[in-house]
Write an enzyme that holds these catalytic residues in place. Structure first.
Site, short mmCIF file in Angstrom:
data_model
loop_
_atom_site.label_atom_id
_atom_site.label_comp_id
_atom_site.label_asym_id
_atom_site.label_seq_id
_atom_site.Cartn_x
_atom_site.Cartn_y
_atom_site.Cartn_z
N THR A 10 4.08 -9.19 0.06
CA THR A 10 5.14 -8.41 0.69
C THR A 10 5.44 -8.93 2.08
O THR A 10 4.62 -9.62 2.69
CB THR A 10 4.74 -6.93 0.77
OG1 THR A 10 5.86 -6.16 1.23
CG2 THR A 10 3.58 -6.73 1.71
N ARG A 11 6.63 -8.60 2.57
CA ARG A 11 6.97 -8.80 3.98
C ARG A 11 6.94 -7.47 4.71
O ARG A 11 7.20 -7.40 5.90
CB ARG A 11 8.38 -9.39 4.10
CG ARG A 11 8.57 -10.74 3.46
CD ARG A 11 9.99 -11.26 3.69
NE ARG A 11 11.00 -10.34 3.17
CZ ARG A 11 11.46 -10.33 1.93
NH1 ARG A 11 10.96 -11.20 1.05
NH2 ARG A 11 12.38 -9.49 1.55
N ASP A 85 6.09 -3.09 -7.74
CA ASP A 85 7.52 -2.99 -7.99
C ASP A 85 7.82 -1.52 -8.25
O ASP A 85 7.03 -0.83 -8.93
CB ASP A 85 7.92 -3.83 -9.20
CG ASP A 85 9.44 -3.97 -9.31
OD1 ASP A 85 10.08 -4.27 -8.28
OD2 ASP A 85 9.99 -3.77 -10.41
N TYR A 170 16.20 5.80 -2.10
CA TYR A 170 16.69 7.04 -2.68
C TYR A 170 15.94 8.28 -2.17
O TYR A 170 16.14 9.38 -2.68
CB TYR A 170 16.58 6.98 -4.21
CG TYR A 170 17.42 5.89 -4.84
CD1 TYR A 170 18.75 6.12 -5.18
CD2 TYR A 170 16.88 4.63 -5.10
CE1 TYR A 170 19.53 5.13 -5.76
CE2 TYR A 170 17.65 3.63 -5.67
CZ TYR A 170 18.98 3.88 -6.00
OH TYR A 170 19.75 2.89 -6.57
N HIS A 196 4.58 7.88 -5.35
CA HIS A 196 4.34 7.05 -6.52
C HIS A 196 3.55 5.80 -6.15
O HIS A 196 2.67 5.37 -6.90
CB HIS A 196 5.66 6.67 -7.17
CG HIS A 196 6.67 6.10 -6.23
ND1 HIS A 196 7.06 6.74 -5.07
CD2 HIS A 196 7.39 4.93 -6.25
CE1 HIS A 196 7.96 6.01 -4.44
NE2 HIS A 196 8.17 4.91 -5.12
#
Length: 213
Positions: A10-11, A85, A170, A196
């Site tokens: 990841t960044r 993801d 979202y 999540h």
């Protein structure tokens, strides 16, 4: 300085902080600040370059895309790698936008456009039919090819209009089950305790601890 023992594909500095916090007390003697790093620090700019996607997310599930990213970084760095993801799955849309959540409006990462399009598509859907869930798949890949993948979900209802200015994506339109606020109205600690992503990474934690020990 201790050698890196785990790399996060990841960044996103926030994701790295979350992973380090989960591992801090799990592995005695682990220096999380130097031994748990991101892919750029591990010397994999070809995989995670500023302003570019990590890898081509050609999978058709969250799990497949998480594994693609984890294996790409593990192969590039020679270090066990973790990736995730995630996205939004709306029941009445058959699970869409799903893996296309970040580019639902056609342009990757345009949160405002994604929100407007989704709310327009649901404008005639009554409140009792607006069930949705955030989904995250977290994957661990070893340089030799072994892999572990887990899944976490946060269920809720989609609001008719955005509320709150926290979070991203979202978050302003998903109200988690049992709460009267959107994810964007929660504090960082509140969100992390039910998210999540935190659920998926907590499920993955035993595999991570095994690698780090």
């Amino acid at each position: 300085m201790p050698e890196a023992r785990l790399v996060l594909a990841t960044r996103n500095a926030g994701k790295l902080r979350e992973l380090r916090a989960l591992l801090r007390d799990q592995v005695p003697g682990l220096d999380v600040d130097t031994q748990v790093i991101d892919a750029v620090a591990a010397g994999a700019p070809d995989v995670v370059a500023a302003g570019a996607p990590d890898v081509v997310e050609s999978g058709v599930t969250f799990e497949e895309n998480a594994l693609l990213k984890a294996h790409a970084v593990a192969a590039s760095t020679g270090i066990p790698a973790v990736a995730d993801d995630s996205g939004l799955a709306v029941d009445v849309l058959g699970g869409a936008p799903g893996i296309f959540s970040a580019r639902w409006s056609g342009r990757h990462g345009d949160d405002g456009a994604n929100l407007r399009l989704l709310l327009g598509q649901l404008s005639d859907v009554p409140a009792d039919r607006r069930a949705a869930r955030f989904v995250c798949a977290a994957a661990l890949a070893l340089p030799g090819g072994a892999e572990t993948v887990t899944r976490g979900e946060l269920r809720g209802t989609l609001l008719a209009a955005p509320r709150g200015d926290g979070g991203f994506g979202y978050d302003p339109i998903l109200q988690p089950e049992g709460l009267d606020r959107s994810c964007a109205e929660l504090s960082a600690d509140e969100k992390n305790s039910i998210s999540h992503r935190s659920k998926a990474f907590r499920e993955l934690l035993p595999a991570l601890v095994e690698v780090l020990r």
